[in-house]
Design an enzyme around this catalytic site. Structure first.
Site, PDB file in Angstrom:
ATOM      1  N   THR A   1       0.935  -0.998  -0.022  1.00 50.83           N
ATOM      2  CA  THR A   1      -0.098   0.005   0.017  1.00 50.83           C
ATOM      3  C   THR A   1       0.810   1.159   0.107  1.00 50.83           C
ATOM      4  O   THR A   1       0.580   2.202  -0.754  1.00 50.83           O
ATOM      5  CB  THR A   1      -0.814  -0.046   1.221  1.00 50.83           C
ATOM      6  OG1 THR A   1      -1.809  -1.000   1.144  1.00 50.83           O
ATOM      7  CG2 THR A   1      -1.824   1.159   1.375  1.00 50.83           C
TER       8      THR A   1
ATOM      9  N   SER B   1       1.331  -7.350  -1.194  1.00 48.08           N
ATOM     10  CA  SER B   1       1.979  -8.581  -0.359  1.00 48.08           C
ATOM     11  C   SER B   1       1.110  -9.618  -0.252  1.00 48.08           C
ATOM     12  O   SER B   1       1.592 -10.718   0.032  1.00 48.08           O
ATOM     13  CB  SER B   1       2.481  -8.138   0.936  1.00 48.08           C
ATOM     14  OG  SER B   1       1.651  -7.876   1.744  1.00 48.08           O
TER      15      SER B   1
ATOM     16  N   THR C   1       1.398  -4.664   4.251  1.00 44.98           N
ATOM     17  CA  THR C   1       1.341  -5.119   5.519  1.00 44.98           C
ATOM     18  C   THR C   1       0.522  -6.309   5.626  1.00 44.98           C
ATOM     19  O   THR C   1       0.719  -7.008   6.401  1.00 44.98           O
ATOM     20  CB  THR C   1       0.259  -4.106   6.314  1.00 44.98           C
ATOM     21  OG1 THR C   1      -0.964  -4.065   5.485  1.00 44.98           O
ATOM     22  CG2 THR C   1       1.053  -2.615   6.367  1.00 44.98           C
ATOM     23  N   ASP C   2      -0.023  -7.001   4.508  1.00 42.56           N
ATOM     24  CA  ASP C   2      -0.707  -8.237   4.722  1.00 42.56           C
ATOM     25  C   ASP C   2       0.109  -9.557   5.261  1.00 42.56           C
ATOM     26  O   ASP C   2      -0.503 -10.256   5.987  1.00 42.56           O
ATOM     27  CB  ASP C   2      -1.475  -8.510   3.420  1.00 42.56           C
ATOM     28  CG  ASP C   2      -2.791  -7.608   3.089  1.00 42.56           C
ATOM     29  OD1 ASP C   2      -3.102  -6.845   4.116  1.00 42.56           O
ATOM     30  OD2 ASP C   2      -3.131  -7.342   2.097  1.00 42.56           O
TER      31      ASP C   2
HETATM   32  N1  ASN Z   1      -2.874  -5.247   0.506  1.00 42.99           N
HETATM   33  C1  ASN Z   1      -1.765  -4.238   0.835  1.00 42.99           C
HETATM   34  C2  ASN Z   1      -0.335  -5.348   0.929  1.00 42.99           C
HETATM   35  O1  ASN Z   1      -0.355  -6.047   1.867  1.00 42.99           O
HETATM   36  C3  ASN Z   1      -2.164  -4.129   2.513  1.00 42.99           C
HETATM   37  C4  ASN Z   1      -1.148  -2.792   2.878  1.00 42.99           C
HETATM   38  O2  ASN Z   1       0.202  -3.028   2.545  1.00 42.99           O
HETATM   39  N2  ASN Z   1      -1.598  -2.102   3.863  1.00 42.99           N
HETATM   40  O3  ASN Z   1       0.327  -5.210  -0.031  1.00 42.99           O
END
Ligand code: ASN
Length: 345
Positions: free
Chosen positions: A12, A54, A85-86
């Site tokens: 993100t 991710s 973050t995932d």
């Molecule tokens: N879908 C995103 C990822 O993990 C979520 C994030 O980064 N907040 O790449």
């Protein structure tokens, strides 16, 4: 002047809005152009690795990150990996096992809102991470996010939308970062110590073998046992995410135990964990837990996170031919405070 290498992988933090939703298409130069001057005396270099959400993270990506850190280890004082973050908790756990006794910081960070948005956590997360990585007392693999510093073996994503996305599970946070000040709570040699001083150990060893064939089998009431033989056929280890203190339901026992009897414990490694976030498993508490613990040679995740238990099994089984005794000893030997209650409990 501290030299920091920023590795970008997407997520993100590097996403832009598209008609199909957020996509991590920002180049690393665009990403860094949003960064205000962090601190005058930090020398930053950027190395773009890939641009993925991710959700698409795979063991090949972990190896690419690992090699990038290894190849640049001597040239930099610290590393900041920008990551979605995932699956960040999985990557942090994997790197904690594959990079042993690092005397430099390897920080993972990201954001819940893209860096180009007017309201975003990306800039503070990135500047906190750079500041933490540049501090001469920081070392080891950690996540820096929303002002918290969390051991790579203890992180769990606990919020899908808001800024405080990560919690430290069954271990206090290592530090907090407040308005540019680092407040350290844990000063173990795994997380804190002068750069270059290995504390009597060999500095930073990189392990490049990983066995991704570890299956996480989450138990639910009413689950049918028919898939179990297929799981045993396909995977080298099964981490059973059981209920509460840990146990095997009557409805699965016959099929599960029949499969387990077909293999030696080192051929199909079985570990039991809990789906409860805090406090871990204690298999001997209930008869439903003793059913498996008393009849088979298995491992128990105890207070480890699921992410760390998965990553630890992948790391241990990465080298083929280990005996059951070796596997058991490695699993219960603490790495970067991943397990507090060892085999003796
Ligand atoms: N879908 C995103 C990822 O993990 C979520 C994030 O980064 N907040 O790449």
């Amino acid at each position: 002047m501290a030299k920091i290498l920023i590795l970008t992988t997407g997520g993100t933090i590097a996403s832009v809005q598209s008609p199909d939703g957020l996509i991590p298409s920002m180049t690393s130069e665009e990403l860094m152009s949003f960064m205000p001057a962090v601190c005058g005396d930090i020398d930053l270099d950027i190395l773009p690795l890939f641009h993925i959400d991710s959700t698409d993270m795979q063991p090949e990506h972990w190896m690419k990150i690992l090699r990038a850190v290894r190849d640049n280890y001597e040239k930099y004082d610290g590393f900041v990996i920008c990551h979605g973050t995932d699956t960040m908790a999985y990557t942090a756990a994997v790197l904690s096992y594959l990079i042993r006794d690092p005397d430099k910081p390897i920080v993972l960070t990201g954001a819940q809102k893209p860096i180009g948005f007017e309201i975003t956590d990306a800039k503070s997360n990135l500047s906190d991470s750079i500041l933490y990585a540049a501090d001469p007392m920081s070392r080891g693999v950690q996540i820096v996010f929303a002002g918290k510093v969390i051991a790579g073996t203890r992180a769990r994503k606990v919020r899908s939308m808001s800024y405080a996305a990560f919690a430290s599970i069954n271990l206090p946070e290592i530090a907090q970062i407040n308005s540019g000040h680092i407040i350290r709570y844990l000063t173990d040699s795994a997380f804190c110590g002068k750069r270059g001083a290995a504390g009597g150990k060999d500095p930073a060893r990189f392990c490049e073998t990983l066995d991704p064939k570890v299956f996480l089998m989450k138990l639910t009431p009413g689950q049918m046992p028919e898939l179990i033989p297929e799981i045993f056929r396909l995977y080298d280890a099964v981490l059973i995410e059981s209920f509460g203190a840990g146990g095997i339901p009557d409805s699965l026992q016959k099929t599960l135990f029949a499969e387990m009897k077909k293999y030696r414990p080192e051929e199909k490694v079985i570990a039991v964990a809990t789906q409860v976030t805090y406090e871990g498993s204690r298999l001997e508490t209930y008869e439903v837990g003793r059913r498996i613990a008393d009849s088979f040679q298995i491992l128990e995740a105890k207070d480890m996170t699921l992410e760390a238990a998965m990553a630890k099994l992948m790391w241990i089984l990465g080298e083929k031919g280990r005996s059951w005794e070796e596997i058991r000893e490695m699993f219960y030997t603490p790495v970067a405070r991943d397990i507090l209650t060892g085999e003796q409990d």
